[in-house]
Design an enzyme around this catalytic site. Structure first.
Site, mmCIF file in Angstrom:
data_model
loop_
_atom_site.group_PDB
_atom_site.id
_atom_site.type_symbol
_atom_site.label_atom_id
_atom_site.label_comp_id
_atom_site.label_asym_id
_atom_site.label_seq_id
_atom_site.Cartn_x
_atom_site.Cartn_y
_atom_site.Cartn_z
ATOM 1 N N HIS A 121 -7.852 -6.821 1.652
ATOM 2 C CA HIS A 121 -7.206 -5.807 2.501
ATOM 3 C C HIS A 121 -8.022 -5.526 3.755
ATOM 4 O O HIS A 121 -7.464 -5.193 4.799
ATOM 5 C CB HIS A 121 -7.021 -4.527 1.691
ATOM 6 N N HIS A 155 0.848 -1.204 0.000
ATOM 7 C CA HIS A 155 0.000 0.000 0.000
ATOM 8 C C HIS A 155 0.878 1.246 0.000
ATOM 9 O O HIS A 155 0.857 2.047 0.926
ATOM 10 C CB HIS A 155 -0.974 -0.043 1.172
ATOM 11 N N HIS A 179 -1.753 3.234 -5.574
ATOM 12 C CA HIS A 179 -1.888 1.795 -5.352
ATOM 13 C C HIS A 179 -3.333 1.328 -5.357
ATOM 14 O O HIS A 179 -4.270 2.118 -5.319
ATOM 15 C CB HIS A 179 -1.166 1.369 -4.066
HETATM 16 C C1 23J Z 1 -4.272 0.109 6.682
HETATM 17 C C2 23J Z 1 -5.074 0.519 7.718
HETATM 18 C C3 23J Z 1 -5.922 1.580 7.536
HETATM 19 C C4 23J Z 1 -5.989 2.202 6.304
HETATM 20 C C5 23J Z 1 -5.178 1.779 5.226
HETATM 21 C C6 23J Z 1 -4.325 0.743 5.451
HETATM 22 C C7 23J Z 1 -5.230 2.456 3.901
HETATM 23 O O1 23J Z 1 -5.728 3.522 3.722
HETATM 24 C C8 23J Z 1 -4.737 1.750 2.695
HETATM 25 O O2 23J Z 1 -3.673 2.062 2.139
HETATM 26 O O3 23J Z 1 -5.440 0.856 2.229
HETATM 27 S S1 23J Z 1 -7.069 3.544 6.093
HETATM 28 MN MN MN Z 2 -4.313 0.737 0.458
#
Ligand code: 23J
Ligand code: MN
Length: 262
Positions: free
Chosen positions: A83, A73, A77
């Site tokens: 996810h 990420h 992306h």
């Molecule tokens: C991991 C945890 C929270 C979020 C995100 C990743 C992202 O925005 C992402 O890059 O998918 S909000």
């Molecule tokens: Mn992401």
């Protein structure tokens, strides 16, 4: 005209430049802005590293090549359904199993850049989307929908891009109602020019991070840190957002391409 004829014409138009390939990706490198989670979550995605293996030297006299340290990420992306916990059970919800037929599709570019410039916490509502559809035409099944905030113009400076203060990040995004509405329309996914698909303040929404929660719950895709949406028409372009075929991948940097008639 047959599909083969039309594809042949598309080929000619690409060669002549009458159809332009617009680069909707930002540059990946050590200065690419990355998401910063609140400190209660210990692990963030690591800074991007590009390491030289050789460059026509004693380690490789005739060749140059690098190796990368790169979170899925990172930068411009793709968010795959796996996810998010709400999308964890889709067999075709990973970067190596999702349907490529879905990721090349017409794109609806919702330009609310003026509103985002005036208010970094701008939230897109169903009223905004309905007004946009009245002006430009209905959003169709299988299409991409992206919010043009022109946030890519801040991507050279991580502080400006994340726009965080003591109350957290302040960046535009969708309401939960808009994501539900778009899922109901059958869109393939939602894209943002900010660090993620959700607004900066989306952790406090219901549900938290509605773009992530709802899109992935319904096996739809997310696109983040898109660039150059100011070079696309409201309707009529084709967006190709292809993630790397990472084994069991939850996302991937992409070279997002838009085909635009000139
Ligand atoms: C991991 C945890 C929270 C979020 C995100 C990743 C992202 O925005 C992402 O890059 O998918 S909000
Ligand atoms: Mn992401």
């Amino acid at each position: 005209m047959t599909a083969a004829d039309m594809l042949g014409q598309l080929g000619q138009m690409l060669l002549s430049g009458r159809i332009e390939v617009v680069d909707c990706s930002g540059t990946l490198g050590p200065d690419t802005p990355l998401l910063k989670l609140p400190p209660d979550f210990a692990k963030d995605t690591p800074k991007i590293e590009i390491h030289r293996i050789s460059e026509y030297d004693q380690d490789g006299p005739f060749w140059a090549w690098n190796w990368l340290k790169l979170g899925e990420h990172s930068g411009t992306h793709f968010d795959a359904p796996h996810h998010w916990i709400t999308g964890k059970d889709y067999p075709d919800g990973f970067t190596d199993t999702l349907s490529l037929q879905r990721i090349a599709a017409p794109v609806n570019v919702l330009d609310f850049s003026k509103e985002c410039a005036a208010d970094p916490d701008f939230l897109l509502t169903i009223d905004h989307v309905n007004a946009w559809e009245t002006e430009h035409g209905a959003i169709g099944t299988g299409e991409w929908v992206v919010l043009r905030s022109d946030w890519d113009k801040r991507a050279h400076d991580e502080e400006l891009f994340l726009n965080a203060n003591e109350t957290g990040p302040h960046t535009p995004g969708p309401t939960a109602e808009v994501i539900d509405y778009l899922i109901g329309k059958g869109v393939v996914g939602w894209g943002s020019q900010c660090i993620g698909t959700d607004a900066g303040q989306a952790g406090g929404m219901n549900p938290p991070f509605p773009a992530h929660n709802l899109l992935h719950k319904h096996n739809r895709f997310g696109l983040a840190s898109l660039a150059n949406l100011d070079r696309l028409p409201a309707k009529g372009a084709i967006l190709i957002a292809a993630p790397l075929k990472i084994k069991n991948g939850t996302g991937s940097p992409i070279r997002a391409l838009a085909l635009v008639a000139r």
